[in-house]
Write a protein that holds these residues in place. Structure first.
Motif, PDB file in Angstrom:
ATOM      1  N   SER A   1       0.910  -1.157  -0.003  1.00 15.60           N
ATOM      2  CA  SER A   1       0.108  -0.186   0.153  1.00 15.60           C
ATOM      3  C   SER A   1       0.926   1.216   0.020  1.00 15.60           C
ATOM      4  N   LEU A   2       0.388   2.449  -0.554  1.00 19.93           N
ATOM      5  CA  LEU A   2       0.947   3.803  -0.465  1.00 19.93           C
ATOM      6  C   LEU A   2      -0.190   4.743   0.198  1.00 19.93           C
ATOM      7  N   LYS A   3       0.325   5.433   1.040  1.00 16.84           N
ATOM      8  CA  LYS A   3      -0.370   6.335   1.715  1.00 16.84           C
ATOM      9  C   LYS A   3       0.106   7.733   1.788  1.00 16.84           C
ATOM     10  N   ILE A   4      -0.478   8.787   1.811  1.00 17.21           N
ATOM     11  CA  ILE A   4      -0.027  10.320   1.718  1.00 17.21           C
ATOM     12  C   ILE A   4       0.928  10.291   2.847  1.00 17.21           C
ATOM     13  N   GLY A   5       2.441  10.888   2.408  1.00 16.62           N
ATOM     14  CA  GLY A   5       3.283  11.108   3.457  1.00 16.62           C
ATOM     15  C   GLY A   5       4.247  10.070   3.504  1.00 16.62           C
ATOM     16  N   ASP A   6       4.071   8.837   2.714  1.00 14.85           N
ATOM     17  CA  ASP A   6       4.902   7.892   2.801  1.00 14.85           C
ATOM     18  C   ASP A   6       6.301   8.492   2.098  1.00 14.85           C
ATOM     19  N   GLU A   7       7.457   7.705   2.483  1.00 18.00           N
ATOM     20  CA  GLU A   7       8.605   7.989   1.634  1.00 18.00           C
ATOM     21  C   GLU A   7       9.154   6.750   0.939  1.00 18.00           C
ATOM     22  N   LEU A   8       9.655   7.003  -0.512  1.00 16.60           N
ATOM     23  CA  LEU A   8      10.087   6.149  -1.282  1.00 16.60           C
ATOM     24  C   LEU A   8      11.742   6.446  -1.476  1.00 16.60           C
ATOM     25  N   ARG A   9      12.345   5.092  -1.370  1.00 19.85           N
ATOM     26  CA  ARG A   9      13.770   5.243  -1.757  1.00 19.85           C
ATOM     27  C   ARG A   9      14.169   5.039  -3.121  1.00 19.85           C
ATOM     28  N   LEU A  10      15.049   5.773  -4.030  1.00 15.60           N
ATOM     29  CA  LEU A  10      15.449   5.537  -5.297  1.00 15.60           C
ATOM     30  C   LEU A  10      16.286   4.708  -5.288  1.00 15.60           C
ATOM     31  N   PHE A  11      16.293   3.431  -6.374  1.00 18.03           N
ATOM     32  CA  PHE A  11      17.393   2.559  -6.816  1.00 18.03           C
ATOM     33  C   PHE A  11      17.408   2.965  -8.190  1.00 18.03           C
ATOM     34  N   VAL A  12      18.622   2.998  -8.682  1.00 16.66           N
ATOM     35  CA  VAL A  12      19.020   3.108 -10.058  1.00 16.66           C
ATOM     36  C   VAL A  12      19.830   2.245 -10.586  1.00 16.66           C
ATOM     37  N   PRO A  13      19.787   1.688 -12.007  1.00 21.95           N
ATOM     38  CA  PRO A  13      20.395   0.666 -12.350  1.00 21.95           C
ATOM     39  C   PRO A  13      21.759   1.091 -12.402  1.00 21.95           C
ATOM     40  N   ASP A  14      22.720  -0.110 -12.154  1.00 22.59           N
ATOM     41  CA  ASP A  14      24.335   0.110 -11.854  1.00 22.59           C
ATOM     42  C   ASP A  14      24.736  -0.235 -13.288  1.00 22.59           C
ATOM     43  N   GLN A  15      24.711   0.663 -14.190  1.00 21.35           N
ATOM     44  CA  GLN A  15      25.426   0.439 -15.580  1.00 21.35           C
ATOM     45  C   GLN A  15      25.558   1.977 -16.103  1.00 21.35           C
ATOM     46  N   ARG A  16      26.671   2.191 -16.948  1.00 18.87           N
ATOM     47  CA  ARG A  16      26.866   3.398 -17.878  1.00 18.87           C
ATOM     48  C   ARG A  16      25.736   3.739 -18.508  1.00 18.87           C
ATOM     49  N   SER A  17      25.661   4.956 -19.187  1.00 21.55           N
ATOM     50  CA  SER A  17      24.722   5.544 -20.076  1.00 21.55           C
ATOM     51  C   SER A  17      25.135   4.709 -21.387  1.00 21.55           C
ATOM     52  N   TRP A  18      24.211   4.440 -22.317  1.00 22.83           N
ATOM     53  CA  TRP A  18      24.161   3.699 -23.463  1.00 22.83           C
ATOM     54  C   TRP A  18      24.834   4.673 -24.532  1.00 22.83           C
ATOM     55  N   SER A  19      25.790   4.316 -25.286  1.00 17.42           N
ATOM     56  CA  SER A  19      26.594   4.889 -26.467  1.00 17.42           C
ATOM     57  C   SER A  19      26.242   4.250 -27.751  1.00 17.42           C
ATOM     58  N   ARG A  20      25.506   5.139 -28.511  1.00 17.11           N
ATOM     59  CA  ARG A  20      25.208   4.484 -29.919  1.00 17.11           C
ATOM     60  C   ARG A  20      26.506   4.255 -30.840  1.00 17.11           C
ATOM     61  N   THR A  21      27.608   4.743 -30.335  1.00 17.33           N
ATOM     62  CA  THR A  21      28.770   4.551 -31.207  1.00 17.33           C
ATOM     63  C   THR A  21      29.709   3.763 -30.729  1.00 17.33           C
ATOM     64  N   ALA A  22      29.325   3.273 -29.359  1.00 17.81           N
ATOM     65  CA  ALA A  22      30.271   1.953 -28.709  1.00 17.81           C
ATOM     66  C   ALA A  22      30.277   0.851 -29.742  1.00 17.81           C
ATOM     67  N   HIS A  23      31.333   0.097 -29.652  1.00 17.01           N
ATOM     68  CA  HIS A  23      31.432  -1.186 -30.230  1.00 17.01           C
ATOM     69  C   HIS A  23      31.489  -2.193 -29.533  1.00 17.01           C
ATOM     70  N   ALA A  24      30.487  -2.918 -29.404  1.00 11.48           N
ATOM     71  CA  ALA A  24      30.210  -3.778 -28.009  1.00 11.48           C
ATOM     72  C   ALA A  24      31.170  -5.111 -27.938  1.00 11.48           C
ATOM     73  N   TYR A  25      31.780  -5.305 -29.406  1.00 11.37           N
ATOM     74  CA  TYR A  25      32.664  -6.541 -29.258  1.00 11.37           C
ATOM     75  C   TYR A  25      34.104  -6.133 -29.794  1.00 11.37           C
ATOM     76  N   SER A  26      34.448  -4.798 -29.551  1.00 17.59           N
ATOM     77  CA  SER A  26      35.710  -4.620 -29.858  1.00 17.59           C
ATOM     78  C   SER A  26      36.644  -4.578 -28.679  1.00 17.59           C
TER      79      SER A  26
END
Length: 198
Positions: free
Chosen positions: A173-198
């Motif tokens: 459940s969620l109620k007014i006043g509840d606090e939520l913690r933020l978790f983010v993915p542990d990865q670098r930003s995607w690069s369109r120009t990176a060579h994945a297999y180099s």
């Protein structure tokens, strides 16, 4: 090893609402508490483990294809709502007119939080962010019905500030006043120009 990083950021729940499945519009009505299960918010417009595809994924599937429902909830930022209303020259913008499920305060640049980030409450209830929501003309109609002349300014004012769509990973459940913690993915930003297999 965990793939999600717990950040120092916390969000406070400042508004909750439900857009009823049986209603003629997507407008949501304020609530003090909402109960979330694996299908989202019971009896809501976007409830369900699966859903029918729409224009959001129109380049992937024919409209109406059954797909996983990762847009059970609409999350908005109080700070971004203030900025939108200021650009629209409105004193207050009712989040219910935008079909909001949850409005949070305290997270910067909320609409651009990385997809797959988690928001977790102290009870364990956990919401997974799908992606940025895009402004459309439907809220403008609802705004105009309540405040004539303002609706046509919504789409441009909300660009980049329309919040995110999300789904329930762990019920609770969620109620007014509840606090939520933020978790983010542990990865670098995607690069369109990176060579994945180099």
């Amino acid at each position: 090893m965990p793939c999600l990083i717990q950040t120092d950021h916390r969000a406070c729940v400042v508004w909750l609402g439900q857009s009823r499945r049986d209603a003629k519009t997507f407008v949501s009505h304020a609530a003090e508490e909402i109960i979330l299960d694996f299908g989202g918010l019971a009896e809501s417009r976007h409830e369900g483990v699966n859903r029918r595809s729409c224009s959001r994924v129109g380049n992937l599937y024919p409209t109406g294809t059954e797909i996983r429902n990762v847009r059970q909830l609409t999350l908005l930022s109080q700070e971004e709502l203030f900025a939108i209303s200021e650009d629209m020259q409105m004193d207050v913008l009712d989040p219910g007119l935008l079909g909001a499920s949850v409005v949070l305060s305290g997270l910067p640049d909320f609409s651009h939080i990385p997809p797959s980030s988690r928001l977790q409450g102290s009870s364990g209830v956990t919401i997974t962010i799908d992606m940025e929501n895009r402004p459309c003309h439907f809220p403008g109609r609802e705004i105009d019905a309540q405040s004539p002349g303002f609706g046509n300014t919504f789409k441009s004012a909300a660009e980049g500030r329309r919040g995110v769509t999300a789904w329930v990973e762990r019920p609770g459940s969620l109620k007014i006043g509840d606090e939520l913690r933020l978790f983010v993915p542990d990865q670098r930003s995607w690069s369109r120009t990176a060579h994945a297999y180099s």
